[in-house]
Design a protein around this motif. Sequence first.
Motif, PDB file in Angstrom:
ATOM      1  N   ASN A1187       0.834  -1.192   0.000  1.00  0.00           N
ATOM      2  CA  ASN A1187       0.000   0.000   0.000  1.00  0.00           C
ATOM      3  C   ASN A1187       0.870   1.243   0.000  1.00  0.00           C
ATOM      4  O   ASN A1187       1.902   1.298   0.678  1.00  0.00           O
ATOM      5  N   ASN A1215      -9.355  -1.148  -9.716  1.00  0.00           N
ATOM      6  CA  ASN A1215     -10.772  -1.306  -9.338  1.00  0.00           C
ATOM      7  C   ASN A1215     -11.476  -2.203 -10.344  1.00  0.00           C
ATOM      8  O   ASN A1215     -12.609  -1.963 -10.761  1.00  0.00           O
ATOM      9  N   ILE A1248      -7.854   0.453  -5.581  1.00  0.00           N
ATOM     10  CA  ILE A1248      -7.185  -0.840  -5.411  1.00  0.00           C
ATOM     11  C   ILE A1248      -6.614  -1.244  -6.762  1.00  0.00           C
ATOM     12  O   ILE A1248      -7.332  -1.335  -7.757  1.00  0.00           O
ATOM     13  N   GLU A1263      -2.425  -7.466  -4.871  1.00  0.00           N
ATOM     14  CA  GLU A1263      -3.085  -6.174  -4.945  1.00  0.00           C
ATOM     15  C   GLU A1263      -2.563  -5.279  -3.827  1.00  0.00           C
ATOM     16  O   GLU A1263      -1.948  -5.738  -2.857  1.00  0.00           O
ATOM     17  N   CYS A1264      -2.853  -3.945  -4.009  1.00  0.00           N
ATOM     18  CA  CYS A1264      -2.478  -2.959  -3.011  1.00  0.00           C
ATOM     19  C   CYS A1264      -3.435  -1.785  -3.131  1.00  0.00           C
ATOM     20  O   CYS A1264      -4.152  -1.639  -4.131  1.00  0.00           O
ATOM     21  N   ARG A1265      -3.424  -0.939  -2.122  1.00  0.00           N
ATOM     22  CA  ARG A1265      -4.280   0.243  -2.111  1.00  0.00           C
ATOM     23  C   ARG A1265      -3.390   1.475  -2.300  1.00  0.00           C
ATOM     24  O   ARG A1265      -2.386   1.639  -1.635  1.00  0.00           O
ATOM     25  N   GLU A1267      -3.385   5.623  -2.217  1.00  0.00           N
ATOM     26  CA  GLU A1267      -4.079   6.815  -1.746  1.00  0.00           C
ATOM     27  C   GLU A1267      -3.369   8.031  -2.316  1.00  0.00           C
ATOM     28  O   GLU A1267      -2.156   8.172  -2.162  1.00  0.00           O
TER      29      GLU A1267
END
Length: 1281
Positions: A1187, A1215, A1248, A1263-1265, A1267
């Motif tokens: 992330n 997404n 995501i 996967e990762c987020r 921001e």
Amino acid sequence: MPEPGKKPASAFSKKPRSVEVAAGSPAVFEAETERAGVKVRWQRAGKDISASDKFGLAAEGTRHTLTVRDVGPADQGSYAVIAGSSKVKFDLKVIEAEKAEPVPDPAPAPVEAPGVAGEAPASAAEVEGGSPSPEGSSSAAPNGPGAPEDPIGLFVTRPQDGEVTVGGSITFSARVAGASLLKPPVVKWFKGKWVDLSSKAGQHLQLHDSYDRASKVYLFELHITDAQANLAGGYRCEVSTKDKFDSCNFNLTVHEAIGPVDLDLRSAFRRTSLAGGSRRTSDSHEDAGILDFSSLLKKSSSFRTPRDSKLEAPAEEDVWEILRQASPSEYERIAFQHGVTDLRGMLKRLKGMKRDEKKSTAFQKKLQPAYQVSKGHKIRLTVELADPDAEVKWLKNGQEIQMSGSKYIFESNGAKRTLTISQCSLADDAAYQCVVGGEKCSTELFVKEPPVLITRPLEDQLVMVGQRVEFECEVSEEGAQVKWLKDGVELTREETFKYRFKKDGRKHHLIINEATLEDAGHYALRTSGGQALAELIVQEKKLEVYQSIADLTVGAKDQAVFKCEVSDENVRGVWLKNGKELVPDSRIKVSHIGRVHKLIIDDVTPADEADYSFVPQGFACNLSAKLHFMEVKIDFVPRQEPPKIHLDCPGRKPDTIVVVAGNKLRLDVPISGDPAPTVIWQKAITQGANVPAGPAPDAPGDAGARDEWVFEKKLLCDTEGRVRVETTKDRSIFTVEGAEKEDEGVYTVTVKNPVGEDQVNLTVKVIDVPDAPAAPKISNVGEDSCTVQWEPPAYDGGQPVLGYILERKKKKSYRWMRLNFDLLRELSHEARRMIEGVVYEMRVYAVNAVGMSRPSPASQPFMPVGPPSEPTHLAVEDVSDTTVSLKWRPPEREGAGGLDGYSVEYCQEGCSEWVPALQGLTERTSLLVKDLPTGARLLFRVRAHNVAGPGAPVTTKEPVTVQEILQRPRLQVPRHLRQTIQRRVGEPVNILIPFQGKPRPQVTWTKEGQPLQGQDANIRNSPTDTILFIRAAHRAHSGTYQVTLRIENMEDTATLVLQVVDKPSPPQDIQITEAWGFNVALEWKPPQDDGNTELSGYTVQKADEKTMEWFTVLEHYRRTHCVVPDLIIGNSYYFRVFSQNMVGSSDKAATTKKPVLIPRPAITYEPPKYKALDFSEAPSFTRPLVNRSVIAGYNATLCCAVRGSPKPKISWFKNGLDLGKDARFRMFCKQGVLTLEIRKPCPFDGGIYVCKATNLEGEAQCECRLEVRASREDAGGAVVN
């Protein structure tokens, strides 16, 4: 003067001491001399003290007393008492009345030194660890009775010798008087001669200093803790101020510790040389002394109570360890020293013992025990570590070295660690350590100073007895160590302060306060890089009177001036009137300017008429003159009175008045007459030479003279200026300021009035110092002398020349030195005591009764040189019927002028007339004298010549008969020609054979019994040898040569063998006899020509038919057949062979005509079989996505790593949407590392992100987020809106 090298005995048995006295009280100083009748002088501030109301002097037998009455602050200072050559200084200190009570110095009881009963206490050393006290230490009082005060030097208390036990502590103290010092003194402690202890200060050696304001005494201490045996030895303490220097030597003895079980049985039998049975330890710990079995009976109790015994036993030594580390040649000495009787048995056991050396675990290579470097250079200290990653610390005198600038450089190269010290100075002379963990290695660095050079040499000086002498020399280094020598003997600082040494930067001074006749000689200053030499001449103090006082006749109210001039401007004197000292007052004045002494009496009265004398102080001479008072008697006359001049000698006969040039001339003429007469002053000026005429009525001279002087009179009427006339009613004054030569002549004074006239002639003579003589001429220059000649001055100043003064100087110097104090009456002088090889100049002064002239121009520079000594080892080398050959060696002393050559002379036996053997000089040390009569008996002599002339001759001891002596012929064949002489073709042949024989023998050369013919071989014969020369040797020159030496029916023969060698021809008939496998067998025949020498072998080479590159297989091979191995199958080869001898290989080689094929064997190759392996693998992420939080507007990247086989296909999703077609995203894949780049993301790009990898074996994803945060500018703008 005291004997060099010995300290002169003091003339005082009791010396005065410095005291403190209250103001208003008297101060008494007492001194006692060794014997009665010695003349004693007291001084204050360098000036003699005489008896007065202030000072009282008393002498009774050997006791002498100085009393200072009513002491005040002005009396405080330094005083001295002098007897003979001994001088003692002391101080008087004046204190206020309320502080007059003296405070006695503490005098603690002395403590005995450890281990030595009844020994004198240590006066300036405090010892610890020497007695069995509970703390294991004791101290000695620093001011005990053994510490004498030093009233002469800078020290109040000097450090004294001390003793300490191993492991104990000791303190050495030095006290320096500071009452007369403006700045604190500088004190240095040294061990040995040069080791400065300030650089060794650390845990076990400390330096302290303090200052007592009450007593104004500086205290300096050297404190040693945990003393070891290596600290024993000599020490030195030096104290210096701006203009003073003093030093003191003392010793430290370190005793070994005594334990209850460490007693050596053999030491009880040993007679020790030191008091109390103690002995000093040495580095070798060897037992010394003489075995004494009787001492065991007397000291049997010492074995039971070793602590109470005076015996100090050395530490027990391990004989096995000593033998293991000693060389075999030292075994017998060690066995004898340690009382070993079964040495053979010990050596057998020693042979079986293994020497286990302790190896360092941290260092592979340690520092050397010591390093040396020159001042200003750099040094590198290198160690090699066992662990390359270990940390290293460098220490200097126990303190860690920090990196600062370019002074210290630390280097690390693998396992090596290097410390580089740049621009080494004396401060870098210290102990260095390299520390690795808990282990360390040490070394000592010694900084060597460069040689100190002389930059400004000493200059010669000439002084009188009692004058101060100061030699000054400048060297290249500040603070350099120098030595002063007098006539080759080193000068030392003596108790009498005869010599004083002063350092001022690079300048060094030698001061002699009061010179004596014994101080004359050559003084030298010696440094490590040179020497400066100068001469001191001390002459008896004599006073020379240049101008004596003269009788004066003075009228009333006039001024009387008595003037005299002496040779010494520092001489004071006393004026006497009728034998009584004349006291100056407002009318009587006494002046002393330079060499001139004046007595001026104003307004002379009849009471001033007396005998006046001038007495110089310290000289037995007296200058006297008389003052006559002239009364002017004027008789009463009628009102009409003719003029008259009232002088002692009136009339027409002139009166001569003498005046010194530059002085004031005043002619005071009393006159009378009524009415007041008119005064006319005239000076007669000579117009021409004498003319034959009758005598003029007014001209001076004899009445019978045939010639007459013709005068023209000049009227003098100026009332102002240098020459002026002043007239009053009763007198006329004629004044000349600063008389000159032009003022000399006959002056006529005429007085007139209506009644009559009167006239007087006065002759004025102006005298002056002589003119400077011409430059002197130098002749007869010798080794240390020369003759100086000069001419009289052109003008003697009007007074006869009394004599001359001669001066000399070195050419490069500016100081002239006077050679005589008594005037030289002659026009030549032999100057002596000059240094050979130094260039000098001379000048001369002329002296008359007025004074000394200006110096003459300097003479031409000259160098005193002496003739060389006689040549040595003169010998007759050869004699013939008409010639004699001489040889000799150069003289032992050539002198500063070098050598110009040699002259050779001979004479008949019994005759004294010497005949030159050659015209001029020869530079060689041998000569053939020709054209001599046969049968004559001659003596020969040789002289060496230089610019100073010929030296002493050396003559043959016996006459030489000119007749050739028959000598049997003999060939002297050198050793290398007695064997076969080998030369290569083309090389030159040069055979030289010396021989003997007289008369000159006949030489014959033959080859193989035939005489030598042709132009190839040349024969050259001389009276002493014969040469066979061949420019280029050929094979045909080989053979046996015979040389024959013949004189009448006598002969001598020698045989020589010459061998001319060349390269051999190639081998013959090379053949391949067999080929099998990887090998080929070759065979050939020797060459047809071996080059006239033995073959040394063959060289075999091979070449592949494809490349034809030759490779050597065998070298220096002796046989004519060989096998060549290790050939390659399937290739074809050629082979060739070279012949070799001492000259080299043959130019051509024998080569095989056809190549040889190495056949391939019938072998079938089967390749190996390998099992197929399956490397397929499903995708897997070795490093997943993480992330992230990024700022909008800045590029962002997402990274991960994947593996799989076959290579997987990569897809990126945001997404759930595929990003492959979006231009804002860029995807990279390199070596399994996957990167997604997002260009300038906005908050809408957050979400995501998924990375998916797919191949035939399967798929995987991570996967990762992400921001995306708004930037501060955007946030600020949002607030404003």
